[in-house]
Design a protein around this motif. Structure first.
Motif, mmCIF file in Angstrom:
data_model
loop_
_atom_site.group_PDB
_atom_site.id
_atom_site.type_symbol
_atom_site.label_atom_id
_atom_site.label_comp_id
_atom_site.label_asym_id
_atom_site.label_seq_id
_atom_site.Cartn_x
_atom_site.Cartn_y
_atom_site.Cartn_z
ATOM 1 N N UNK A 67 12.765 9.659 12.861
ATOM 2 C CA UNK A 67 12.622 9.570 11.314
ATOM 3 C C UNK A 67 12.620 11.154 10.876
ATOM 4 N N UNK A 68 11.454 11.910 11.552
ATOM 5 C CA UNK A 68 11.449 13.345 11.115
ATOM 6 C C UNK A 68 12.439 14.175 11.046
ATOM 7 N N UNK A 69 13.135 14.082 12.365
ATOM 8 C CA UNK A 69 14.336 14.961 12.609
ATOM 9 C C UNK A 69 15.466 14.613 11.832
ATOM 10 N N UNK A 70 15.928 13.213 11.625
ATOM 11 C CA UNK A 70 17.201 12.808 11.112
ATOM 12 C C UNK A 70 16.833 13.047 9.492
ATOM 13 N N UNK A 71 15.578 12.423 9.000
ATOM 14 C CA UNK A 71 15.605 12.191 7.639
ATOM 15 C C UNK A 71 14.792 13.444 6.749
ATOM 16 N N UNK A 72 14.170 14.224 7.799
ATOM 17 C CA UNK A 72 13.435 15.292 7.074
ATOM 18 C C UNK A 72 13.966 16.644 7.589
ATOM 19 N N UNK B 207 0.811 -1.147 0.232
ATOM 20 C CA UNK B 207 0.036 0.017 0.138
ATOM 21 C C UNK B 207 0.800 1.296 0.103
ATOM 22 N N UNK B 208 2.097 1.065 -0.499
ATOM 23 C CA UNK B 208 2.940 2.157 -0.340
ATOM 24 C C UNK B 208 2.580 3.473 -1.008
ATOM 25 N N UNK B 209 1.893 3.099 -2.416
ATOM 26 C CA UNK B 209 1.252 4.322 -3.215
ATOM 27 C C UNK B 209 0.148 5.001 -2.574
ATOM 28 N N UNK B 210 -0.714 4.210 -1.633
ATOM 29 C CA UNK B 210 -1.564 4.982 -1.076
ATOM 30 C C UNK B 210 -0.904 5.911 0.096
ATOM 31 N N UNK B 211 0.123 5.699 0.597
ATOM 32 C CA UNK B 211 0.816 6.346 1.770
ATOM 33 C C UNK B 211 1.590 7.464 0.967
ATOM 34 N N UNK B 212 2.207 7.329 -0.037
ATOM 35 C CA UNK B 212 2.825 8.145 -0.823
ATOM 36 C C UNK B 212 2.057 9.379 -1.322
ATOM 37 N N UNK B 213 0.660 9.139 -1.565
ATOM 38 C CA UNK B 213 -0.417 10.058 -1.877
ATOM 39 C C UNK B 213 -0.397 11.169 -0.727
ATOM 40 N N UNK B 214 -0.738 10.727 0.415
ATOM 41 C CA UNK B 214 -0.751 11.599 1.525
ATOM 42 C C UNK B 214 0.547 12.292 1.624
ATOM 43 N N UNK B 215 1.788 11.564 1.777
ATOM 44 C CA UNK B 215 2.907 12.168 1.645
ATOM 45 C C UNK B 215 3.282 13.147 0.651
ATOM 46 N N UNK B 216 2.714 13.245 -0.414
ATOM 47 C CA UNK B 216 2.992 14.323 -1.573
ATOM 48 C C UNK B 216 2.083 15.548 -1.037
ATOM 49 N N UNK B 217 0.836 15.337 -0.528
ATOM 50 C CA UNK B 217 0.069 16.431 0.014
ATOM 51 C C UNK B 217 0.997 17.195 1.104
ATOM 52 N N UNK C 264 7.150 9.214 6.002
ATOM 53 C CA UNK C 264 8.326 9.947 6.141
ATOM 54 C C UNK C 264 9.419 9.446 4.842
ATOM 55 N N UNK C 265 9.557 8.390 4.577
ATOM 56 C CA UNK C 265 10.573 8.081 3.214
ATOM 57 C C UNK C 265 9.833 8.707 2.086
ATOM 58 N N UNK C 266 8.702 8.529 2.086
ATOM 59 C CA UNK C 266 7.760 8.948 0.767
ATOM 60 C C UNK C 266 8.185 10.733 0.836
ATOM 61 N N UNK C 267 7.714 11.375 2.067
ATOM 62 C CA UNK C 267 7.901 12.772 1.928
ATOM 63 C C UNK C 267 9.232 13.114 1.392
ATOM 64 N N UNK C 268 10.165 12.523 1.834
ATOM 65 C CA UNK C 268 11.784 13.066 1.237
ATOM 66 C C UNK C 268 12.011 12.464 -0.067
ATOM 67 N N UNK C 269 11.101 11.655 -0.786
ATOM 68 C CA UNK C 269 11.255 11.320 -1.878
ATOM 69 C C UNK C 269 11.870 9.863 -2.188
ATOM 70 N N UNK C 270 11.897 9.194 -1.012
ATOM 71 C CA UNK C 270 12.365 7.901 -1.205
ATOM 72 C C UNK C 270 11.378 6.832 -1.830
ATOM 73 N N UNK D 247 12.703 -1.172 2.947
ATOM 74 C CA UNK D 247 11.850 -2.347 3.424
ATOM 75 C C UNK D 247 11.173 -2.921 2.268
ATOM 76 N N UNK D 248 12.038 -3.300 1.212
ATOM 77 C CA UNK D 248 11.580 -3.869 0.223
ATOM 78 C C UNK D 248 11.361 -5.455 0.654
ATOM 79 N N UNK D 249 12.003 -5.975 1.549
ATOM 80 C CA UNK D 249 12.023 -7.275 2.043
ATOM 81 C C UNK D 249 11.604 -7.551 3.535
#
Length: 347
Positions: A64-69, A27-37, A167-173, A178-180
């Motif tokens: 996550x937010x402090x370190x990655x974003x 469901x990453x694409x669904x989460x990424x839609x929220x991240x894009x907003x 958070x990963x999607x917000x940063x463009x990941x 977590x692929x496996x």
């Protein structure tokens, strides 16, 4: 409760997690839609609101937010809104409310008040029908499925993975770290079986447990402490490894069991000093994580190595099993801890 074998629900829900994590990743694409907003509005600050296990997931999200974003993050004290009526200016602020049930009145009120104060609000929950989902501007379903045991297991790891993907999607990941994740979770549970059994034999008569970690894994220490307290009724406390050495270490002695989280990365690198210090005071140390083999400890529970920011999703899995089997060994029923309910409503 039904007449089911004690621990049957918690056992089943722990075992469901590898497949569940695969479903969430799909469901990453669904989460990424929220991240894009979220990314489109470029918040200047983030606030996280949660209770219980969800609060530990919020601690994970804070790192996550402090370190990655690179955004400053604060943790909401719901009572400032619900009891004291505080209404700070939240324009350009991201407020993320995390609740497995979506049923706590204080988190609902915090979300509503934050939205009225100008914040961009996001609800992260396992219950699409909850008022929390309706109250927020944006909503993310953690896709854990129904959880019946009182102690949260699969909803906790589902929340962690969902927050990571957000958070990963917000940063463009692309979510590749977590692929496996399903396969790694399966390995973490399968390969730790004997190590968990040895830990249960060693700690079944323990009374006092300290959980400690640094960095991302601090969330795991907090959740581990809660799981052991609510299922086995142990006296537990969780500390940052740094805070433990700043004073509480003085209370550590031969009667203390220390659960040290240590996975590969900067946080795990500095846990060796902490576990050495408590070991010198006579504590019985159990190290958990992908760096456990390098830690000074009496017992170790290994988990697969991942990117450091992903490690908390795997570290907690064998600890959930430890809490389950310790409870059973001590004559308890982890599916129905005394005095607890699945949904706790506070204000």
């Amino acid at each position: 409760m039904t007449d089911a074998q004690p621990g049957a629900l918690m056992t089943a829900e722990i075992d469901q997690q590898p497949d569940m994590l695969v479903t969430i990743a799909e469901h990453r694409a669904e989460i990424a839609t929220v991240a894009a907003e979220i990314a489109r509005h470029r918040p200047r600050f983030a606030l996280l609101a949660a209770r219980g296990s969800s609060d530990h997931a919020a601690i994970y999200a804070k790192y996550l937010i402090e370190v990655l974003l690179g955004l400053p993050v604060g943790l909401v004290s719901p009572s400032t809104t619900t009891l004291y009526g505080a209404r700070p200016d939240l324009r350009d602020v991201l407020v993320v409310s995390i609740s497995q049930s979506g049923g706590s009145p204080d988190l609902l009120e915090v979300t509503q008040a934050a939205r009225e104060a100008g914040a961009r609000t996001v609800a992260v929950s396992n219950t699409r029908s909850s008022q929390l989902f309706s109250a927020a501007d944006l909503a993310v379903d953690i896709h854990a499925g129904q959880e019946d045991a009182v102690a949260a297991t699969k909803t906790y790891t589902a929340t962690l993975l969902t927050l990571y993907l957000l958070v990963d999607a917000i940063r463009g990941g692309d979510g590749s770290a977590v692929g496996d994740i399903g396969e790694q979770a399966e390995t973490a549970l399968r390969d730790s079986t004997d190590q968990v059994a040895r830990a249960v034999d060693r700690y079944r008569f323990a009374d006092r447990v300290i959980a400690a970690a640094r960095g991302y894994s601090y969330a795991t220490a907090l959740e581990s402490s809660l799981k052991l307290a609510e299922t086995s009724y142990l006296q537990t406390h969780a500390y940052s490894g740094a805070d433990l050495l700043h004073g509480p270490v003085a209370a550590v002695d031969e009667e203390t069991a220390v659960l040290g989280m240590a996975s590969t990365g900067r946080g795990g690198d500095v846990m060796g000093e902490v576990l050495h210090a408590v070991g010198e005071r006579g504590a019985d140390v159990l190290a958990v994580g992908s760096a456990a083999s390098r830690m000074p400890a009496a017992l170790r529970i290994d988990v697969p190595e991942t990117a450091e920011e992903v490690a908390p999703i795997l570290e907690i899995l064998p600890v959930q099993r430890l809490a389950l089997h310790l409870s059973l060994a001590r004559g308890g029923n982890p599916d129905n801890p005394r005095g607890l309910h699945k949904v706790t409503k506070t204000r």
